[in-house]
Design a protein around this motif. Structure first.
Motif, PDB file in Angstrom:
ATOM      1  N   ALA A 105       0.852  -1.176   0.000  1.00 36.43           N
ATOM      2  CA  ALA A 105       0.000   0.000   0.000  1.00 36.43           C
ATOM      3  C   ALA A 105       0.892   1.230   0.000  1.00 36.43           C
ATOM      4  O   ALA A 105       1.874   1.296   0.720  1.00 36.43           O
ATOM      5  CB  ALA A 105      -0.896  -0.002   1.230  1.00 36.43           C
ATOM      6  N   GLY A 106       0.585   2.227  -0.797  1.00 30.37           N
ATOM      7  CA  GLY A 106       1.354   3.443  -0.814  1.00 30.37           C
ATOM      8  C   GLY A 106       2.371   3.461  -1.943  1.00 30.37           C
ATOM      9  O   GLY A 106       2.451   2.544  -2.762  1.00 30.37           O
ATOM     10  N   PRO A 107       3.208   4.514  -1.963  1.00 31.40           N
ATOM     11  CA  PRO A 107       4.173   4.658  -3.064  1.00 31.40           C
ATOM     12  C   PRO A 107       5.320   3.633  -2.922  1.00 31.40           C
ATOM     13  O   PRO A 107       5.572   3.111  -1.838  1.00 31.40           O
ATOM     14  CB  PRO A 107       4.675   6.078  -2.907  1.00 31.40           C
ATOM     15  CG  PRO A 107       4.465   6.410  -1.475  1.00 31.40           C
ATOM     16  CD  PRO A 107       3.246   5.634  -1.049  1.00 31.40           C
ATOM     17  N   ALA A 108       6.009   3.434  -4.009  1.00 31.70           N
ATOM     18  CA  ALA A 108       7.149   2.516  -4.032  1.00 31.70           C
ATOM     19  C   ALA A 108       8.285   3.123  -3.220  1.00 31.70           C
ATOM     20  O   ALA A 108       8.438   4.356  -3.155  1.00 31.70           O
ATOM     21  CB  ALA A 108       7.594   2.264  -5.445  1.00 31.70           C
ATOM     22  N   PRO A 109       9.121   2.302  -2.589  1.00 31.36           N
ATOM     23  CA  PRO A 109      10.241   2.845  -1.806  1.00 31.36           C
ATOM     24  C   PRO A 109      11.240   3.537  -2.710  1.00 31.36           C
ATOM     25  O   PRO A 109      11.417   3.170  -3.864  1.00 31.36           O
ATOM     26  CB  PRO A 109      10.856   1.607  -1.142  1.00 31.36           C
ATOM     27  CG  PRO A 109      10.347   0.453  -1.908  1.00 31.36           C
ATOM     28  CD  PRO A 109       9.057   0.849  -2.526  1.00 31.36           C
ATOM     29  N   PHE A 110      11.903   4.585  -2.178  1.00 27.01           N
ATOM     30  CA  PHE A 110      12.855   5.379  -2.949  1.00 27.01           C
ATOM     31  C   PHE A 110      14.165   5.456  -2.174  1.00 27.01           C
ATOM     32  O   PHE A 110      14.186   5.719  -0.981  1.00 27.01           O
ATOM     33  CB  PHE A 110      12.278   6.779  -3.166  1.00 27.01           C
ATOM     34  CG  PHE A 110      13.173   7.652  -4.005  1.00 27.01           C
ATOM     35  CD1 PHE A 110      13.255   7.471  -5.370  1.00 27.01           C
ATOM     36  CD2 PHE A 110      13.909   8.655  -3.411  1.00 27.01           C
ATOM     37  CE1 PHE A 110      14.079   8.257  -6.132  1.00 27.01           C
ATOM     38  CE2 PHE A 110      14.735   9.449  -4.171  1.00 27.01           C
ATOM     39  CZ  PHE A 110      14.827   9.266  -5.544  1.00 27.01           C
ATOM     40  N   ASP A 112      17.570   7.469  -1.732  1.00 26.83           N
ATOM     41  CA  ASP A 112      18.213   8.733  -2.044  1.00 26.83           C
ATOM     42  C   ASP A 112      19.666   8.558  -2.485  1.00 26.83           C
ATOM     43  O   ASP A 112      20.196   9.364  -3.229  1.00 26.83           O
ATOM     44  CB  ASP A 112      18.183   9.680  -0.845  1.00 26.83           C
ATOM     45  CG  ASP A 112      16.784  10.198  -0.577  1.00 26.83           C
ATOM     46  OD1 ASP A 112      16.008  10.253  -1.545  1.00 26.83           O
ATOM     47  OD2 ASP A 112      16.470  10.535   0.581  1.00 26.83           O
ATOM     48  N   GLU A 113      20.326   7.510  -1.988  1.00 25.18           N
ATOM     49  CA  GLU A 113      21.752   7.335  -2.255  1.00 25.18           C
ATOM     50  C   GLU A 113      22.025   6.489  -3.501  1.00 25.18           C
ATOM     51  O   GLU A 113      23.168   6.248  -3.838  1.00 25.18           O
ATOM     52  CB  GLU A 113      22.404   6.701  -1.044  1.00 25.18           C
ATOM     53  CG  GLU A 113      22.330   7.616   0.180  1.00 25.18           C
ATOM     54  CD  GLU A 113      22.919   6.953   1.419  1.00 25.18           C
ATOM     55  OE1 GLU A 113      23.542   5.885   1.272  1.00 25.18           O
ATOM     56  OE2 GLU A 113      22.759   7.508   2.488  1.00 25.18           O
ATOM     57  N   ALA A 114      20.992   6.041  -4.174  1.00 24.08           N
ATOM     58  CA  ALA A 114      21.184   5.235  -5.387  1.00 24.08           C
ATOM     59  C   ALA A 114      21.656   6.126  -6.529  1.00 24.08           C
ATOM     60  O   ALA A 114      21.308   7.301  -6.617  1.00 24.08           O
ATOM     61  CB  ALA A 114      19.888   4.562  -5.765  1.00 24.08           C
ATOM     62  N   THR A 115      22.487   5.578  -7.367  1.00 22.87           N
ATOM     63  CA  THR A 115      23.013   6.389  -8.471  1.00 22.87           C
ATOM     64  C   THR A 115      22.170   6.240  -9.693  1.00 22.87           C
ATOM     65  O   THR A 115      21.477   5.331  -9.928  1.00 22.87           O
ATOM     66  CB  THR A 115      24.457   5.981  -8.815  1.00 22.87           C
ATOM     67  OG1 THR A 115      24.470   4.605  -9.097  1.00 22.87           O
ATOM     68  CG2 THR A 115      25.370   6.349  -7.713  1.00 22.87           C
TER      69      THR A 115
END
Length: 115
Positions: A105-110, A112-115
């Motif tokens: 449920a909700g948005p997909a995980p994101f 921040d440190e991924a290139t």
């Protein structure tokens, strides 16, 4: 087939006309015309025989025309197409992997440190 362009063909005709001569040229032209007519008749008869012997094969040649090939339409038809009754009856749909758990449920995980 012979890699002869238009200019070379004209030169060949001029050389042939000079070698054959003006007296025999009409006779050779008539023989060539007769040969071409016989070739056309032979091809026409071969087509007719082939059509008669092959009969109706039940193939929709218009649908197989490569000029009508549109990958967008093919993909759209494949995605919109309902699964067949055999696949629905077995409970399996080809190309879809059953989920191991309930959908998130909700948005997909994101990250921040991924290139």
């Amino acid at each position: 087939m012979f890699d002869i362009n238009g200019g070379e063909l004209v030169v060949l005709f001029v050389v042939a006309a000079l070698v054959i001569g003006p007296q025999r040229l009409p006779a050779y032209a008539e023989q060539l015309a007769h040969l071409v007519r016989r070739g056309r008749d032979w091809v026409s008869q071969a087509r007719t025989r082939l059509d008669e012997e092959a009969g109706d094969l039940g193939v929709d040649w218009e649908a197989l025309d490569p000029r009508k090939y549109d990958p967008r339409r093919i993909v759209r038809d494949a995605l919109v197409d309902e699964p067949s009754s055999a696949r629905r009856a077995s409970g399996a749909v080809v190309g879809i992997v059953p989920a191991a758990s309930a959908p998130l449920a909700g948005p997909a995980p994101f990250d921040d440190e991924a290139t």
